[in-house]
Structure formats: C-alpha cells, structure tokens
Scaffold this motif. Structure first.
Motif, mmCIF file in Angstrom:
data_model
loop_
_atom_site.group_PDB
_atom_site.id
_atom_site.type_symbol
_atom_site.label_atom_id
_atom_site.label_comp_id
_atom_site.label_asym_id
_atom_site.label_seq_id
_atom_site.Cartn_x
_atom_site.Cartn_y
_atom_site.Cartn_z
ATOM 1 N N PHE A 97 0.835 -1.197 0.000
ATOM 2 C CA PHE A 97 0.000 0.000 0.000
ATOM 3 C C PHE A 97 0.870 1.248 0.000
ATOM 4 O O PHE A 97 0.634 2.184 -0.788
ATOM 5 C CB PHE A 97 -0.921 -0.019 1.222
ATOM 6 N N LEU A 98 1.875 1.293 0.859
ATOM 7 C CA LEU A 98 2.766 2.447 0.905
ATOM 8 C C LEU A 98 3.526 2.597 -0.413
ATOM 9 O O LEU A 98 3.693 3.715 -0.923
ATOM 10 C CB LEU A 98 3.758 2.299 2.060
ATOM 11 N N ASP A 99 3.974 1.488 -0.979
ATOM 12 C CA ASP A 99 4.687 1.537 -2.261
ATOM 13 C C ASP A 99 3.797 2.113 -3.354
ATOM 14 O O ASP A 99 4.252 2.910 -4.193
ATOM 15 C CB ASP A 99 5.165 0.139 -2.666
ATOM 16 N N SER A 100 2.526 1.710 -3.355
ATOM 17 C CA SER A 100 1.614 2.176 -4.401
ATOM 18 C C SER A 100 1.397 3.680 -4.336
ATOM 19 O O SER A 100 1.078 4.314 -5.342
ATOM 20 C CB SER A 100 0.270 1.457 -4.284
ATOM 21 N N MET A 101 1.575 4.262 -3.141
ATOM 22 C CA MET A 101 1.394 5.696 -2.963
ATOM 23 C C MET A 101 2.721 6.448 -2.971
ATOM 24 O O MET A 101 2.758 7.647 -2.710
ATOM 25 C CB MET A 101 0.646 5.969 -1.661
ATOM 26 N N ASN A 102 3.793 5.712 -3.254
ATOM 27 C CA ASN A 102 5.133 6.310 -3.307
ATOM 28 C C ASN A 102 5.509 6.971 -1.984
ATOM 29 O O ASN A 102 6.104 8.055 -1.955
ATOM 30 C CB ASN A 102 5.235 7.313 -4.465
ATOM 31 N N ILE A 103 5.143 6.315 -0.890
ATOM 32 C CA ILE A 103 5.459 6.800 0.453
ATOM 33 C C ILE A 103 6.571 5.929 1.024
ATOM 34 O O ILE A 103 6.407 4.706 1.141
ATOM 35 C CB ILE A 103 4.224 6.751 1.366
ATOM 36 N N HIS A 104 7.682 6.537 1.366
ATOM 37 C CA HIS A 104 8.836 5.773 1.845
ATOM 38 C C HIS A 104 8.933 5.763 3.365
ATOM 39 O O HIS A 104 9.313 4.756 3.952
ATOM 40 C CB HIS A 104 10.118 6.339 1.241
ATOM 41 N N HIS A 105 8.604 6.893 4.007
ATOM 42 C CA HIS A 105 8.732 7.008 5.456
ATOM 43 C C HIS A 105 7.420 7.500 6.047
ATOM 44 O O HIS A 105 6.791 8.410 5.491
ATOM 45 C CB HIS A 105 9.871 7.964 5.831
ATOM 46 N N VAL A 106 7.029 6.899 7.169
ATOM 47 C CA VAL A 106 5.734 7.223 7.754
ATOM 48 C C VAL A 106 5.852 7.400 9.264
ATOM 49 O O VAL A 106 6.778 6.906 9.909
ATOM 50 C CB VAL A 106 4.686 6.125 7.462
ATOM 51 N N HIS A 107 4.878 8.113 9.797
ATOM 52 C CA HIS A 107 4.636 8.209 11.230
ATOM 53 C C HIS A 107 3.262 7.591 11.444
ATOM 54 O O HIS A 107 2.326 7.882 10.694
ATOM 55 C CB HIS A 107 4.673 9.662 11.682
ATOM 56 N N ILE A 108 3.126 6.739 12.435
ATOM 57 C CA ILE A 108 1.895 5.963 12.587
ATOM 58 C C ILE A 108 1.248 6.247 13.935
ATOM 59 O O ILE A 108 1.908 6.247 14.974
ATOM 60 C CB ILE A 108 2.156 4.450 12.453
ATOM 61 N N TYR A 109 -0.057 6.507 13.885
ATOM 62 C CA TYR A 109 -0.898 6.623 15.071
ATOM 63 C C TYR A 109 -1.826 5.416 15.066
ATOM 64 O O TYR A 109 -2.692 5.294 14.197
ATOM 65 C CB TYR A 109 -1.680 7.934 15.024
ATOM 66 N N GLY A 110 -1.617 4.504 16.017
ATOM 67 C CA GLY A 110 -2.421 3.292 16.061
ATOM 68 C C GLY A 110 -3.152 3.152 17.378
ATOM 69 O O GLY A 110 -2.573 3.373 18.449
ATOM 70 N N THR A 111 -4.423 2.801 17.311
ATOM 71 C CA THR A 111 -5.235 2.619 18.511
ATOM 72 C C THR A 111 -5.667 1.165 18.615
ATOM 73 O O THR A 111 -6.071 0.558 17.621
ATOM 74 C CB THR A 111 -6.471 3.536 18.489
ATOM 75 N N SER A 112 -5.573 0.619 19.823
ATOM 76 C CA SER A 112 -5.980 -0.752 20.094
ATOM 77 C C SER A 112 -5.273 -1.720 19.135
ATOM 78 O O SER A 112 -4.048 -1.729 19.064
ATOM 79 C CB SER A 112 -7.505 -0.861 20.003
ATOM 80 N N LEU A 113 -6.023 -2.517 18.371
ATOM 81 C CA LEU A 113 -5.393 -3.430 17.408
ATOM 82 C C LEU A 113 -4.509 -2.669 16.435
ATOM 83 O O LEU A 113 -3.447 -3.159 16.028
ATOM 84 C CB LEU A 113 -6.467 -4.213 16.646
ATOM 85 N N GLY A 114 -4.917 -1.459 16.058
ATOM 86 C CA GLY A 114 -4.107 -0.656 15.147
ATOM 87 C C GLY A 114 -2.736 -0.341 15.706
ATOM 88 O O GLY A 114 -1.743 -0.293 14.971
#
Length: 366
Positions: A97-114
């Motif tokens: 998914f990240l590759d398809s959007m040409n996103i190499h580096h991310v910051h993630i906000y995850g809640t519970s299972l996320g």
C-alpha cells in the motif's frame, strides 16, 4: 436525514462528519487481492501521519483529526485495515500500500489493534517507520486468544454474531455525552463492516503473536492512554509502558475507548506536538491550495470552492467543532490540579521547549 449504520436505532450523523464527507473524498484502491479504503488529505510535501484503527474502527473514525491537522499543514492518511488473515500478510499488504502511494517514510498513530499492527510493522520494516503514537494498545495477543476458544470457526460465524461479540467489548453506559456520542458513532461504523471484515480483524486480534524489540528509539514514541477505561485490559497497557520506558506520555483522564472522537482537541494537540518533536514541519502555506481530491494545488485551485475555507458555512452541515479547527485546542487530561489551568499552553511549552509567560497571558485573554 443522514444516519449512521444500518440499524433501526441508528443515530443522526454529526454535522461536522457530514461536512467532512462532503469535502474529503474516500479513496479505494485494489492492490493484488486486497481492497484498501482510505482518506488522504493534506500537503503531499509533508511526511504523512497514518492512522490505523482498532477492530471496530474504520478510516472514518479519525475524521476530526484529518480536518484539524490538515488545516494546520499536516498530511493525514486514515486507513481501513483490509481483509488480511495473519500478521505476515498484514506487513506485506501494508508495505505494498505504501509503495503504491510512493510513500517511503511514515509516522503511525495506532489505537488498540491498530497500535499492535503498527508495532509489528515497525519491527519488521524499521527503515520505513519514523515514529509511533500508541493509544490503548498492547504488545501480545495471548490473552485475547485465550478468551476466544471458538476462533477456529471465525470464518463461518454469521455476521450478526460477530458484531454482537465485538460490541460486548464496548462498555455500556451511562456515559457523559461526548463519550456516548463516540460510542454511537463507532457502533454505526461497525454496522458498515462485512462478515469478512469482522472475521479477518478478529483473527488478527487472536492469532498468537508478540511484538519484539524495536530499533526505533523510545524518544520517537508517544504513548497516549485514557485513564478511565478501555476494552484493552490495564495489565496489557502497562506492558506497553514498561517496554518503552523513555517514551513520551500523553495521559487523558477520560475518553473511553475512542478518545479521538470523545476528546478530539486533546488527541489532536498531542499528535501535533508529537509530529513537531520528531521533526515533521507542517506546511500551512499549502493549506489554501487544498482541492477536493485531497492534494495541494496552486492558489488558483483555492477558488474552485473545494477547500475547507471556501465551503459555504451552513450550520446545518457543520457542528461547532468545525469552527475550532484554527484554534489551538486545550488539554485537561494531563494535569492533576483542580484549578482550570490551560494545560495546552503548559504542554506545548514543555514539549516544544518554550516558556513565554507573556504569550501565555495574551492567549488566556484572547
């Protein structure tokens, strides 16, 4: 009248959510056999904050953060967890998914299972994850697996039983109004999920696994938990705090399972401070160029009426929260005093390393 969910007792959709849906497009993309649903709003020049919900959540549950942070110049991507059935499949699918959007580096906000899925991905793909915000989450799934001895038949369990099981994990009232509204909203979102959506998410929650050591320094991790209650047992939340002893703490006195809906100003402020602390600079100069497609455009694009600021201001389609996007939110959850101290200013001073008493007074009087 717009309603949430498909049940007969569904509540009317909040005005700011109706407005959000009219402005921010929901994207759908098939990558291999997986269908991804997501919102992507904010300047493409900024490293994105990706929001990953829990079992009962959808990309829509973070709509308040999408509106507020994008108006401040941040790029926010909120996703639905696709139909993946094990953690290896999740890692592979999310990377595609990240590759398809040409996103190499991310910051993630995850809640519970996320939050658990965010940690698993950060462990296996350390070069891609630059920081984490973890909320009401856990390090291992053994307790959930033991509580669901019937997990081998998840694939054959009817949808209504899966929904009933899922909703029993959400504490029933009485709630204060904002928490009650957040529960109603999420219940409405659960009604939109298919049997395959529900069973695949529950499988991710009960497949026995644990998060190993992360190469990400604790200083790039913020732990944001609610102090009243959540579906995740306190023991599991304590394990997260013990694993990352030097992580920043963002404690919310109340908020329940869904503080991003019940305490949106506080959550948004903590996310903004986290992004600044890890070196992500917003681009408010590009906000005026937002188009309906969610991308930043030229100043001419601003005249097409598809940006937040250019939409007609109809009180029937917006809640009072819509006008608060440009006002720095206040945070009350992290201070133990009974005095009404404007902790958003104190928190900002602490995290950003500033202490300007004159500015403090001016903001109090404004």
């Amino acid at each position: 009248m717009t309603v949430l969910g498909g049940g007969g007792g569904a509540a009317a959709a909040p005005g700011d959510y109706v407005y959000f849906k009219s402005v921010v497009p929901l994207h759908k993309i098939s990558i291999g056999s997986k269908l991804w649903r997501y919102y992507d709003f904010g300047p493409k020049a900024v490293q994105p904050l990706i929001c990953i919900p829990g079992i009962a959540g959808t990309a829509d549950v973070y709509y308040k953060q999408i509106m507020s942070l994008s108006m401040k110049g941040y790029r926010v991507i909120s996703i639905d967890v696709p139909q993946v059935w094990n953690h290896h499949e999740w890692i592979h699918s999310f990377e595609k998914f990240l590759d398809s959007m040409n996103i190499h580096h991310v910051h993630i906000y995850g809640t519970s299972l996320g939050g658990f899925l965010a940690q698993i991905f950060a462990q296996q793909r350390p070069r891609r994850v630059k920081s984490l915000v973890l909320s009401n989450t856990f390090l291992e799934t053994h307790k959930f697996a033991a509580a669901m001895p019937w997990s081998p038949v998840l694939n054959w369990t009817p949808s209504f039983l899966l929904k009933r099981y899922l909703l029993t994990g959400i504490q029933d009232g009485p709630h204060e109004p904002f928490i009650a509204d957040s529960v109603d909203f999420v219940v409405g979102q659960v009604e939109t999920l298919s049997r395959e959506d529900l069973s695949s998410r529950l499988m991710l929650n009960v497949n026995v696994a644990s998060v190993g050591p992360l190469s990400l320094p604790d200083s790039f991790i913020t732990i944001m938990d609610t102090n009243d209650y959540s579906a995740v047992p306190q023991q599991l939340k304590d394990q997260v705090n013990e694993r990352y002893p030097s992580a920043r703490r963002a404690v919310l006195r109340t908020g329940g399972d869904f503080p991003f809906l019940s305490r949106p100003d506080e959550v948004t402020l903590y996310l903004q401070l986290h992004m600044r602390r890890v070196g992500v600079e917003p681009r408010p100069d590009l906000v005026q160029g937002f188009t309906r497609g969610g991308s930043s455009g030229s100043s001419n694009d601003h005249k097409d009426g598809n940006s937040f600021d250019d939409r007609p201001r109809d009180d029937g389609d917006r809640s009072s929260g819509g006008d608060d996007r440009e006002v720095e939110p206040s945070v009350s959850g992290s201070h133990d005093s009974d005095e009404p101290i404007p902790t958003s200013i104190l928190l900002a001073n602490t995290v950003l390393g500033t202490d300007n008493s004159a500015r403090h007074v001016s903001l109090l009087c404004s």
